[in-house]
Scaffold this motif. Structure first.
Motif, PDB file in Angstrom:
ATOM      1  N   HIS A   1       8.559   3.830  -3.368  1.00  0.00           N
ATOM      2  CA  HIS A   1       7.197   3.092  -3.792  1.00  0.00           C
ATOM      3  C   HIS A   1       6.618   2.156  -2.890  1.00  0.00           C
ATOM      4  O   HIS A   1       5.455   1.334  -3.433  1.00  0.00           O
ATOM      5  N   ASN A   2       7.155   1.969  -1.748  1.00  0.00           N
ATOM      6  CA  ASN A   2       6.736   1.052  -0.816  1.00  0.00           C
ATOM      7  C   ASN A   2       6.688  -0.371  -1.154  1.00  0.00           C
ATOM      8  O   ASN A   2       5.583  -1.048  -1.225  1.00  0.00           O
ATOM      9  N   SER A   3       7.765  -0.829  -1.760  1.00  0.00           N
ATOM     10  CA  SER A   3       7.796  -2.227  -2.358  1.00  0.00           C
ATOM     11  C   SER A   3       8.700  -3.059  -1.366  1.00  0.00           C
ATOM     12  O   SER A   3       9.541  -2.478  -0.958  1.00  0.00           O
ATOM     13  N   ALA A   4       8.650  -4.335  -1.298  1.00  0.00           N
ATOM     14  CA  ALA A   4       9.450  -5.172  -0.850  1.00  0.00           C
ATOM     15  C   ALA A   4       9.813  -6.243  -1.698  1.00  0.00           C
ATOM     16  O   ALA A   4       9.316  -6.318  -2.773  1.00  0.00           O
ATOM     17  N   ALA A   5      10.863  -7.202  -1.391  1.00  0.00           N
ATOM     18  CA  ALA A   5      11.185  -8.046  -2.376  1.00  0.00           C
ATOM     19  C   ALA A   5      11.562  -9.641  -1.656  1.00  0.00           C
ATOM     20  O   ALA A   5      11.718  -9.645  -0.572  1.00  0.00           O
ATOM     21  N   CYS A   6      11.504 -10.645  -2.314  1.00  0.00           N
ATOM     22  CA  CYS A   6      11.110 -11.715  -1.773  1.00  0.00           C
ATOM     23  C   CYS A   6      12.025 -12.931  -2.672  1.00  0.00           C
ATOM     24  O   CYS A   6      11.831 -13.043  -3.975  1.00  0.00           O
TER      25      CYS A   6
ATOM     26  N   GLY B   1      -0.145 -10.691   3.963  1.00  0.00           N
ATOM     27  CA  GLY B   1       0.405 -10.000   2.588  1.00  0.00           C
ATOM     28  C   GLY B   1      -0.665  -9.634   2.044  1.00  0.00           C
ATOM     29  O   GLY B   1      -0.356  -8.450   1.365  1.00  0.00           O
ATOM     30  N   GLN B   2      -1.603 -10.171   1.577  1.00  0.00           N
ATOM     31  CA  GLN B   2      -2.857  -9.574   1.017  1.00  0.00           C
ATOM     32  C   GLN B   2      -3.317  -8.380   1.572  1.00  0.00           C
ATOM     33  O   GLN B   2      -3.819  -7.314   1.051  1.00  0.00           O
ATOM     34  N   ALA B   3      -3.254  -8.301   2.837  1.00  0.00           N
ATOM     35  CA  ALA B   3      -4.046  -7.086   3.470  1.00  0.00           C
ATOM     36  C   ALA B   3      -3.054  -5.837   3.352  1.00  0.00           C
ATOM     37  O   ALA B   3      -3.582  -4.479   3.473  1.00  0.00           O
ATOM     38  N   CYS B   4      -1.845  -6.200   3.466  1.00  0.00           N
ATOM     39  CA  CYS B   4      -0.853  -5.223   3.300  1.00  0.00           C
ATOM     40  C   CYS B   4      -0.859  -4.351   1.952  1.00  0.00           C
ATOM     41  O   CYS B   4      -0.149  -3.250   1.790  1.00  0.00           O
ATOM     42  N   THR B   5      -1.555  -4.930   0.970  1.00  0.00           N
ATOM     43  CA  THR B   5      -1.717  -4.326  -0.374  1.00  0.00           C
ATOM     44  C   THR B   5      -2.906  -3.099  -0.146  1.00  0.00           C
ATOM     45  O   THR B   5      -2.817  -2.427  -1.159  1.00  0.00           O
ATOM     46  N   HIS B   6      -3.713  -3.277   0.649  1.00  0.00           N
ATOM     47  CA  HIS B   6      -4.776  -2.193   0.861  1.00  0.00           C
ATOM     48  C   HIS B   6      -4.977  -1.522   2.073  1.00  0.00           C
ATOM     49  O   HIS B   6      -6.022  -0.715   2.344  1.00  0.00           O
ATOM     50  N   ARG B   7      -4.311  -1.929   3.282  1.00  0.00           N
ATOM     51  CA  ARG B   7      -4.417  -1.166   4.593  1.00  0.00           C
ATOM     52  C   ARG B   7      -3.025  -1.090   5.191  1.00  0.00           C
ATOM     53  O   ARG B   7      -2.127  -1.821   4.953  1.00  0.00           O
ATOM     54  N   ILE B   8      -3.117  -0.334   6.271  1.00  0.00           N
ATOM     55  CA  ILE B   8      -1.946  -0.086   6.968  1.00  0.00           C
ATOM     56  C   ILE B   8      -1.990  -1.326   8.042  1.00  0.00           C
ATOM     57  O   ILE B   8      -2.863  -1.569   8.583  1.00  0.00           O
ATOM     58  N   ALA B   9      -0.534  -1.757   7.945  1.00  0.00           N
ATOM     59  CA  ALA B   9      -0.494  -2.978   9.109  1.00  0.00           C
ATOM     60  C   ALA B   9       0.840  -2.293  10.052  1.00  0.00           C
ATOM     61  O   ALA B   9       1.272  -1.617   9.829  1.00  0.00           O
ATOM     62  N   THR B  10       0.618  -3.193  11.257  1.00  0.00           N
ATOM     63  CA  THR B  10       1.615  -3.048  12.328  1.00  0.00           C
ATOM     64  C   THR B  10       2.624  -4.282  12.472  1.00  0.00           C
ATOM     65  O   THR B  10       2.281  -5.185  11.943  1.00  0.00           O
ATOM     66  N   GLN B  11       3.559  -3.792  13.489  1.00  0.00           N
ATOM     67  CA  GLN B  11       4.629  -4.914  13.738  1.00  0.00           C
ATOM     68  C   GLN B  11       3.873  -5.908  14.393  1.00  0.00           C
ATOM     69  O   GLN B  11       4.319  -7.183  14.223  1.00  0.00           O
ATOM     70  N   LYS B  12       3.004  -5.858  15.442  1.00  0.00           N
ATOM     71  CA  LYS B  12       2.365  -6.786  16.080  1.00  0.00           C
ATOM     72  C   LYS B  12       1.519  -7.772  15.027  1.00  0.00           C
ATOM     73  O   LYS B  12       1.572  -8.788  15.536  1.00  0.00           O
TER      74      LYS B  12
ATOM     75  N   LEU C   1       0.799  -1.101  -0.042  1.00  0.00           N
ATOM     76  CA  LEU C   1      -0.192   0.002  -0.094  1.00  0.00           C
ATOM     77  C   LEU C   1       0.886   1.199  -0.192  1.00  0.00           C
ATOM     78  O   LEU C   1       1.649   1.412   0.886  1.00  0.00           O
ATOM     79  N   VAL C   2       0.578   2.113  -1.020  1.00  0.00           N
ATOM     80  CA  VAL C   2       1.138   3.536  -0.871  1.00  0.00           C
ATOM     81  C   VAL C   2       0.231   4.507  -0.252  1.00  0.00           C
ATOM     82  O   VAL C   2      -1.036   4.702  -0.757  1.00  0.00           O
TER      83      VAL C   2
END
Length: 250
Positions: A55-60, A111-122, A45-46
């Motif tokens: 661009h708020n991207s990560a890599a695997c 992972g899917q959730a992180c594409t459309h909402r803010i997530a936390t470390q917890k 998510l941007v």
């Protein structure tokens, strides 16, 4: 056996290289008995409320291992790699999971959730409870993106390859057969869903970044004439406009 090694937040705004390049370098650090099958960029998510470099991207990295016991060595080397190459001011995170070793549904959902909402470390820690997740400096916020990158890549339906064999060596034109022989499926984006023939020519635009579709690298092409197809994507300038460059691209 496959392992999925996710990295995030290893750079800063003035970095000479980004997380994607750092992950690609990790191929040279893999222990004997393992090899890189590819590196997948995952778009998260941007949002102005999320701190990110560009661009708020990560890599695997997808790693094939001859022995499941090699996973610990891969993780140890990934930690060393981050400590060596991550830059001051970054907040690096690492996630590692082996395919099929346990139920990873929560990680894929995260992972899917992180594409459309803010997530936390917890939330990242909870989602990655059955796999390795660690922070390596700063706020350790990179664990969020690292976990998301692994979850999305595990799902097999998200991201684009930024490393895959000789991905940066393809000429401006090639054939469907040559792409297939390298492991890249060629799929028509034409509304009539015509199937490209093996001998057909593909205009690569000097920039091949196949999508991860059904756990396979897939290049989408559009028809340009009889027996001629064109990569539907191309490298973009920082301002968003397309640019076609030589065959060796970052």
């Amino acid at each position: 056996m496959k392992a999925y090694i996710g990295f995030d937040d290893t750079d800063h705004h003035d970095s000479p290289y980004g997380t994607g390049k750092l992950v690609r370098w990790f191929e040279d650090e893999l222990p004997e008995g393992s090899r890189c099958l590819g590196v997948v960029r995952q778009q998260l998510l941007v949002c102005d409320a999320i701190p990110y470099t560009s661009h708020n991207s990560a890599a695997c990295m997808i790693v094939e291992m001859a022995d499941p016991a090699l996973l610990d060595a891969v993780i140890d080397r990934a930690v060393d790699h981050i400590q060596t190459h991550s830059l001051p001011g970054s907040d690096p995170g690492l996630c590692a999971a082996a395919d099929g070793s346990t139920d990873l549904g929560d990680l894929m959902d995260f992972g899917q959730a992180c594409t459309h909402r803010i997530a936390t470390q917890k939330q990242a820690v909870q989602a990655a409870a059955k796999v390795h997740l660690s922070g390596h400096g700063g706020t350790s916020d990179g664990i969020i993106g690292a976990a998301a990158a692994v979850g999305l890549t595990l799902s097999g339906w998200s991201g684009r390859f930024v490393e895959l064999g000789r991905l940066r060596d393809w000429p401006g034109q090639t054939t469907v057969l040559e792409l297939r022989e390298s492991g890249i499926d060629v799929v028509s984006a034409d509304r009539d869903t015509r199937i490209p023939a093996p001998s057909d020519t593909v205009i690569t635009k000097g920039w091949l970044r196949p999508r991860l579709i059904a756990h396979r690298p897939v290049l989408f092409v559009s028809p340009k004439g009889p027996n001629l197809w064109e990569n539907i994507h191309e490298k973009r300038k920082k301002n968003g406009t397309p640019i076609i460059e030589g065959s060796r691209l970052n």
